[in-house]
Write a protein that holds these residues in place. Structure first.
Motif, PDB file in Angstrom:
ATOM      1  N   ARG A 161       7.511 -17.596  25.618  1.00  0.00           N
ATOM      2  CA  ARG A 161       8.786 -18.320  25.674  1.00  0.00           C
ATOM      3  C   ARG A 161       9.324 -18.544  24.260  1.00  0.00           C
ATOM      4  O   ARG A 161      10.495 -18.301  23.979  1.00  0.00           O
ATOM      5  N   ILE A 162       8.458 -18.957  23.355  1.00  0.00           N
ATOM      6  CA  ILE A 162       8.859 -19.191  21.968  1.00  0.00           C
ATOM      7  C   ILE A 162       9.298 -17.876  21.325  1.00  0.00           C
ATOM      8  O   ILE A 162      10.313 -17.827  20.612  1.00  0.00           O
ATOM      9  N   GLN A 163       8.558 -16.806  21.590  1.00  0.00           N
ATOM     10  CA  GLN A 163       8.903 -15.504  21.036  1.00  0.00           C
ATOM     11  C   GLN A 163      10.306 -15.077  21.476  1.00  0.00           C
ATOM     12  O   GLN A 163      11.117 -14.618  20.664  1.00  0.00           O
ATOM     13  N   GLN A 164      10.613 -15.229  22.754  1.00  0.00           N
ATOM     14  CA  GLN A 164      11.935 -14.845  23.256  1.00  0.00           C
ATOM     15  C   GLN A 164      13.034 -15.699  22.628  1.00  0.00           C
ATOM     16  O   GLN A 164      14.098 -15.190  22.267  1.00  0.00           O
ATOM     17  N   ALA A 165      12.770 -16.996  22.478  1.00  0.00           N
ATOM     18  CA  ALA A 165      13.761 -17.876  21.847  1.00  0.00           C
ATOM     19  C   ALA A 165      14.004 -17.467  20.399  1.00  0.00           C
ATOM     20  O   ALA A 165      15.145 -17.419  19.935  1.00  0.00           O
ATOM     21  N   LEU A 166      12.933 -17.129  19.683  1.00  0.00           N
ATOM     22  CA  LEU A 166      13.079 -16.721  18.284  1.00  0.00           C
ATOM     23  C   LEU A 166      13.797 -15.378  18.165  1.00  0.00           C
ATOM     24  O   LEU A 166      14.619 -15.183  17.261  1.00  0.00           O
ATOM     25  N   LYS A 167      13.510 -14.457  19.070  1.00  0.00           N
ATOM     26  CA  LYS A 167      14.219 -13.172  19.056  1.00  0.00           C
ATOM     27  C   LYS A 167      15.715 -13.389  19.280  1.00  0.00           C
ATOM     28  O   LYS A 167      16.549 -12.749  18.633  1.00  0.00           O
ATOM     29  N   GLY A 168      16.043 -14.296  20.206  1.00  0.00           N
ATOM     30  CA  GLY A 168      17.454 -14.608  20.450  1.00  0.00           C
ATOM     31  C   GLY A 168      18.099 -15.220  19.218  1.00  0.00           C
ATOM     32  O   GLY A 168      19.242 -14.883  18.874  1.00  0.00           O
ATOM     33  N   LEU A 169      17.401 -16.104  18.549  1.00  0.00           N
ATOM     34  CA  LEU A 169      17.929 -16.692  17.315  1.00  0.00           C
ATOM     35  C   LEU A 169      18.129 -15.622  16.248  1.00  0.00           C
ATOM     36  O   LEU A 169      19.143 -15.618  15.553  1.00  0.00           O
ATOM     37  N   SER A 170      17.174 -14.720  16.126  1.00  0.00           N
ATOM     38  CA  SER A 170      17.264 -13.677  15.113  1.00  0.00           C
ATOM     39  C   SER A 170      18.501 -12.806  15.329  1.00  0.00           C
ATOM     40  O   SER A 170      19.146 -12.380  14.365  1.00  0.00           O
TER      41      SER A 170
END
Length: 147
Positions: free
Chosen positions: A103-112
């Protein structure tokens, strides 16, 4: 039976003297005998016990859980179902952690994807997003505070 001084035990186990003393205080290894000179001496089978402890640690067991497993190991009348249950609990905890990390990985990818990496940091859309406030109890920040 041979005995090892604490320094030799530390060297052979790959652990520090401080770690061995800590394990002794926590009850993971039995208190050593002492020579008249005051040196601590451990039976050589302590190496096997330390190997067990290290394997448990590498598999993510806490020291309390490791102590419980050690106690179960020395009480063969106990049902193996108890040991299996501890392993299954550890697997469930790891599954939860993996889901959280994904979940954190997906959120960070979206932020990136929000930022092209050009221009001043003051104009960075990632920082602007992170600065936004959320209503209490909603979104990722609220759930992080609850754990």
């Amino acid at each position: 039976m041979t005995f090892l001084k604490i320094g030799e035990l530390a060297r052979r186990s790959g652990l520090s003297v401080e770690t061995l003393r800590y394990y002794e205080r926590r009850g993971l290894i039995p208190p050593p005998d002492r020579l008249p000179s005051g040196y601590r001496v451990y039976p050589d089978n302590t190496l096997k016990r330390l190997s067990f402890i290290k394997r448990c640690k590498n598999l993510g067991f806490t020291l309390d859980e490791t102590l419980e497993l050690l106690q179960l190991q020395h009480h063969p009348e106990q049902e193996s179902a108890v040991v299996k249950q501890r392993v299954d609990e550890r697997v469930e905890e790891i599954d939860r952690k993996i889901a959280d990390l994904q979940r954190i990985q997906q959120a960070l990818k979206g932020l990136s994807r929000l930022c092209d990496g050009k221009g001043p940091a003051a104009d960075c859309p990632i920082l602007a997003f992170l600065e936004q406030s959320e209503p209490t109890g909603t979104g990722a920040a609220g759930s992080e505070d609850e754990t």
